[in-house]
Design a protein around this motif. Structure first.
Motif, PDB file in Angstrom:
ATOM      1  N   PHE A 155       0.839  -1.204   0.000  1.00  0.00           N
ATOM      2  CA  PHE A 155       0.000   0.000   0.000  1.00  0.00           C
ATOM      3  C   PHE A 155       0.872   1.252   0.000  1.00  0.00           C
ATOM      4  CE2 PHE A 155      -2.431   3.394   1.978  1.00  0.00           C
ATOM      5  CZ  PHE A 155      -3.666   3.290   1.353  1.00  0.00           C
ATOM      6  N   ARG A 156       1.906   1.254   0.828  1.00  0.00           N
ATOM      7  CA  ARG A 156       2.808   2.410   0.941  1.00  0.00           C
ATOM      8  C   ARG A 156       3.559   2.631  -0.366  1.00  0.00           C
ATOM      9  NH1 ARG A 156       5.637   4.121   6.112  1.00  0.00           N
ATOM     10  NH2 ARG A 156       7.108   5.740   5.493  1.00  0.00           N
ATOM     11  N   ILE A 157       4.048   1.562  -0.958  1.00  0.00           N
ATOM     12  CA  ILE A 157       4.802   1.672  -2.207  1.00  0.00           C
ATOM     13  C   ILE A 157       3.907   2.184  -3.336  1.00  0.00           C
ATOM     14  CG2 ILE A 157       5.985   0.350  -3.999  1.00  0.00           C
ATOM     15  CD1 ILE A 157       7.070  -1.458  -1.768  1.00  0.00           C
ATOM     16  N   ILE A 158       2.699   1.617  -3.425  1.00  0.00           N
ATOM     17  CA  ILE A 158       1.791   1.987  -4.518  1.00  0.00           C
ATOM     18  C   ILE A 158       1.368   3.446  -4.423  1.00  0.00           C
ATOM     19  CG2 ILE A 158      -0.520   1.617  -5.473  1.00  0.00           C
ATOM     20  CD1 ILE A 158      -0.181  -1.357  -4.812  1.00  0.00           C
ATOM     21  N   PHE A 159       0.923   3.874  -3.235  1.00  0.00           N
ATOM     22  CA  PHE A 159       0.317   5.198  -3.120  1.00  0.00           C
ATOM     23  C   PHE A 159       1.298   6.317  -2.747  1.00  0.00           C
ATOM     24  CE2 PHE A 159      -3.322   2.366  -2.743  1.00  0.00           C
ATOM     25  CZ  PHE A 159      -4.209   2.973  -3.621  1.00  0.00           C
ATOM     26  N   LYS A 160       2.486   5.953  -2.254  1.00  0.00           N
ATOM     27  CA  LYS A 160       3.445   6.994  -1.912  1.00  0.00           C
ATOM     28  C   LYS A 160       4.529   7.158  -2.962  1.00  0.00           C
ATOM     29  CE  LYS A 160       5.913   8.990   1.967  1.00  0.00           C
ATOM     30  NZ  LYS A 160       6.234   8.887   3.421  1.00  0.00           N
ATOM     31  N   HIS A 161       4.706   6.156  -3.827  1.00  0.00           N
ATOM     32  CA  HIS A 161       5.792   6.231  -4.796  1.00  0.00           C
ATOM     33  C   HIS A 161       5.335   5.977  -6.233  1.00  0.00           C
ATOM     34  CE1 HIS A 161       8.702   6.647  -1.577  1.00  0.00           C
ATOM     35  NE2 HIS A 161       8.081   5.661  -0.949  1.00  0.00           N
ATOM     36  N   ILE A 162       4.620   4.899  -6.463  1.00  0.00           N
ATOM     37  CA  ILE A 162       4.217   4.596  -7.842  1.00  0.00           C
ATOM     38  C   ILE A 162       3.186   5.608  -8.346  1.00  0.00           C
ATOM     39  CG2 ILE A 162       3.076   2.914  -9.328  1.00  0.00           C
ATOM     40  CD1 ILE A 162       4.371   0.701  -7.747  1.00  0.00           C
ATOM     41  N   LEU A 163       2.157   5.862  -7.558  1.00  0.00           N
ATOM     42  CA  LEU A 163       1.113   6.805  -7.991  1.00  0.00           C
ATOM     43  C   LEU A 163       1.646   8.216  -8.203  1.00  0.00           C
ATOM     44  CD1 LEU A 163      -1.793   7.448  -8.680  1.00  0.00           C
ATOM     45  CD2 LEU A 163      -2.290   7.654  -6.234  1.00  0.00           C
ATOM     46  N   PRO A 164       2.385   8.812  -7.235  1.00  0.00           N
ATOM     47  CA  PRO A 164       2.913  10.171  -7.476  1.00  0.00           C
ATOM     48  C   PRO A 164       3.818  10.258  -8.696  1.00  0.00           C
ATOM     49  CG  PRO A 164       3.053   9.624  -5.151  1.00  0.00           C
ATOM     50  CD  PRO A 164       2.666   8.360  -5.862  1.00  0.00           C
ATOM     51  N   ASN A 165       4.588   9.219  -8.962  1.00  0.00           N
ATOM     52  CA  ASN A 165       5.496   9.235 -10.101  1.00  0.00           C
ATOM     53  C   ASN A 165       4.787   8.917 -11.415  1.00  0.00           C
ATOM     54  OD1 ASN A 165       8.332   9.784  -9.139  1.00  0.00           O
ATOM     55  ND2 ASN A 165       7.787   8.142  -7.748  1.00  0.00           N
ATOM     56  N   SER A 166       3.496   8.630 -11.335  1.00  0.00           N
ATOM     57  CA  SER A 166       2.690   8.405 -12.549  1.00  0.00           C
ATOM     58  C   SER A 166       1.838   9.620 -12.892  1.00  0.00           C
ATOM     59  CB  SER A 166       1.770   7.191 -12.344  1.00  0.00           C
ATOM     60  OG  SER A 166       2.503   6.028 -12.032  1.00  0.00           O
ATOM     61  N   PHE A 167       1.971  10.698 -12.114  1.00  0.00           N
ATOM     62  CA  PHE A 167       1.101  11.851 -12.295  1.00  0.00           C
ATOM     63  C   PHE A 167       1.248  12.528 -13.655  1.00  0.00           C
ATOM     64  CE2 PHE A 167       0.242  12.870  -7.552  1.00  0.00           C
ATOM     65  CZ  PHE A 167      -0.902  12.084  -7.617  1.00  0.00           C
ATOM     66  N   ALA A 168       2.473  12.573 -14.193  1.00  0.00           N
ATOM     67  CA  ALA A 168       2.696  13.289 -15.455  1.00  0.00           C
ATOM     68  C   ALA A 168       1.796  12.767 -16.584  1.00  0.00           C
ATOM     69  CB  ALA A 168       4.168  13.225 -15.854  1.00  0.00           C
ATOM     70  N   PRO A 169       1.829  11.464 -16.911  1.00  0.00           N
ATOM     71  CA  PRO A 169       0.931  10.986 -17.971  1.00  0.00           C
ATOM     72  C   PRO A 169      -0.540  11.077 -17.604  1.00  0.00           C
ATOM     73  CG  PRO A 169       2.048   9.138 -16.912  1.00  0.00           C
ATOM     74  CD  PRO A 169       2.715  10.387 -16.423  1.00  0.00           C
ATOM     75  N   ILE A 170      -0.852  10.974 -16.301  1.00  0.00           N
ATOM     76  CA  ILE A 170      -2.247  11.062 -15.864  1.00  0.00           C
ATOM     77  C   ILE A 170      -2.791  12.466 -16.102  1.00  0.00           C
ATOM     78  CG2 ILE A 170      -3.776  10.990 -13.859  1.00  0.00           C
ATOM     79  CD1 ILE A 170      -1.968   8.769 -12.730  1.00  0.00           C
ATOM     80  N   ILE A 171      -1.985  13.488 -15.774  1.00  0.00           N
ATOM     81  CA  ILE A 171      -2.405  14.874 -15.962  1.00  0.00           C
ATOM     82  C   ILE A 171      -2.643  15.173 -17.438  1.00  0.00           C
ATOM     83  CG2 ILE A 171      -1.629  17.273 -15.798  1.00  0.00           C
ATOM     84  CD1 ILE A 171      -0.191  16.483 -13.201  1.00  0.00           C
ATOM     85  N   VAL A 172      -1.737  14.713 -18.278  1.00  0.00           N
ATOM     86  CA  VAL A 172      -1.883  14.926 -19.721  1.00  0.00           C
ATOM     87  C   VAL A 172      -3.134  14.211 -20.236  1.00  0.00           C
ATOM     88  CG1 VAL A 172      -0.843  14.526 -21.979  1.00  0.00           C
ATOM     89  CG2 VAL A 172       0.584  15.250 -20.057  1.00  0.00           C
ATOM     90  N   PHE A 173      -3.314  12.975 -19.797  1.00  0.00           N
ATOM     91  CA  PHE A 173      -4.494  12.209 -20.213  1.00  0.00           C
ATOM     92  C   PHE A 173      -5.776  12.917 -19.787  1.00  0.00           C
ATOM     93  CE2 PHE A 173      -7.856   9.309 -18.824  1.00  0.00           C
ATOM     94  CZ  PHE A 173      -8.154   8.667 -20.008  1.00  0.00           C
ATOM     95  N   ALA A 174      -5.833  13.377 -18.538  1.00  0.00           N
ATOM     96  CA  ALA A 174      -7.045  14.017 -18.022  1.00  0.00           C
ATOM     97  C   ALA A 174      -7.371  15.283 -18.800  1.00  0.00           C
ATOM     98  CB  ALA A 174      -6.871  14.337 -16.543  1.00  0.00           C
ATOM     99  N   THR A 175      -6.349  16.076 -19.122  1.00  0.00           N
ATOM    100  CA  THR A 175      -6.577  17.320 -19.861  1.00  0.00           C
ATOM    101  C   THR A 175      -7.139  17.044 -21.247  1.00  0.00           C
ATOM    102  OG1 THR A 175      -4.713  18.308 -18.673  1.00  0.00           O
ATOM    103  CG2 THR A 175      -5.510  19.468 -20.614  1.00  0.00           C
ATOM    104  N   MET A 176      -6.507  16.108 -21.953  1.00  0.00           N
ATOM    105  CA  MET A 176      -6.992  15.784 -23.292  1.00  0.00           C
ATOM    106  C   MET A 176      -8.343  15.072 -23.253  1.00  0.00           C
ATOM    107  SD  MET A 176      -3.589  14.733 -25.427  1.00  0.00           S
ATOM    108  CE  MET A 176      -2.501  16.028 -26.048  1.00  0.00           C
ATOM    109  N   ARG A 177      -8.573  14.314 -22.187  1.00  0.00           N
ATOM    110  CA  ARG A 177      -9.854  13.613 -22.069  1.00  0.00           C
ATOM    111  C   ARG A 177     -10.996  14.592 -21.838  1.00  0.00           C
ATOM    112  NH1 ARG A 177     -10.422   8.629 -24.170  1.00  0.00           N
ATOM    113  NH2 ARG A 177     -12.367   7.705 -23.436  1.00  0.00           N
TER     114      ARG A 177
END
Length: 297
Positions: free
Chosen positions: A200-222
């Motif tokens: 849980f700590r690895i997923i939400f404290k490290h993997i998720l924050p480091n995935s924000f860049a493509p998520i932000i771009v996807f959300a804007t275009m979506r």
């Protein structure tokens, strides 16, 4: 002795510096098209918030004595429709509907996509099963999937929001899964596992924050896709119902008067075009600004 907290501080501090908000803003502002798009979005948000202050007529109030007035008529600078309703007021209140549906549907789609993508990317045992669900959603063309959901739940803006959110889940899940697969193999993630960090700590404290860049771009275009889809479904009579001032519904209602009052279709069409353009160019700009290898001139 290296502790889990020390390890996390060492690996997250450089990331935070690289993704500094000020640096991102400077890079984004170098993209002239993105700045234009951002200004359009800001203006539309302000219009949606202050709609009663920038309009002078009720968007659904009919006045048959002033029907089909042309553009620049006295008191109706964008004219009126066949029921005498002020087109400017309907366009402004239409911004509210479009942005509300787009934000709600994209947010719901992101939640579903994040959950599926993170679980599939991190847990190999779940990957095959969850990705088959995603593939099943991908098998339906987006508009047909939305129409199927609307056929089951009934035509309304709420149903359109649900339909577009379901349509957004598989694309978001794929993007998040790809990021999770890459990030979980990094050395610092392996080191944290060895130090006893929970999944849980690895997923939400490290993997998720480091995935924000493509998520932000996807959300804007979506957002652009959601606005266009809302207008398309409303045009077909599957979304906003009369007398709601929704842009797609306005085009559908005005097409019968294309030769006598072309502004009834042209004006909402331009509104849709500008909004979709704005979110697309801002999405492109964010993608370039978030990529450290891009050099924007």
């Amino acid at each position: 002795m290296t502790t889990l907290s020390n390890m996390e501080e060492q690996v997250t501090k450089p990331k935070k510096m690289e993704s500094n908000f000020i640096s991102l803003t400077k890079r984004l502002l170098k993209n002239k098209l993105a700045v234009i798009g951002l200004l359009i979005i800001i203006v539309q948000i302000l219009m949606a918030i202050f709609a009663p202050m920038v309009t002078w007529h009720d968007p659904i109030k009919q006045n048959l004595a002033q029907s089909e007035l042309p553009i620049f008529s006295e008191g109706h600078w964008l004219g009126t429709d066949n029921y005498g309703r002020d087109v400017w007021s309907r366009i402004v209140y239409g911004v509210r509907i479009s942005l509300l549906v787009a934000i709600s549907s994209v947010s719901l789609g992101l939640v579903g996509g994040l959950i599926l993508g993170l679980l599939a990317g991190y847990y190999k045992k779940l990957d095959g099963f969850l990705m088959r669900i995603v593939d099943l959603l991908f098998a339906f063309p987006g508009t047909l999937l939305a129409m199927l959901i609307i056929a089951m739940l009934g035509a309304s803006l709420v149903t359109v929001t649900i339909a577009i959110s379901v349509w957004s889940i598989p694309a978001c899940a794929r993007i998040v899964r790809g990021s999770a697969l890459s990030i979980k193999e990094k050395e610092y993630i392996m080191a944290m596992r060895s130090l006893g960090a929970s999944d849980f700590r690895i997923i939400f404290k490290h993997i998720l924050p480091n995935s924000f860049a493509p998520i932000i771009v996807f959300a804007t275009m979506r957002m652009a896709t959601a606005i266009l889809s809302t207008a398309s479904l409303s045009y077909l009579g599957l979304g906003a119902q009369p007398p709601s001032p929704e842009w797609g519904a306005m085009i559908a209602q005005g097409q019968a008067f294309m030769w006598t009052s072309p502004h009834l279709t042209i004006v909402p069409g331009i509104a849709i075009m500008l909004t979709v353009f704005a979110f697309n160019v801002v999405g492109d700009g964010l993608r370039d600004a978030l990529d450290p290898n891009m050099d924007i001139h």
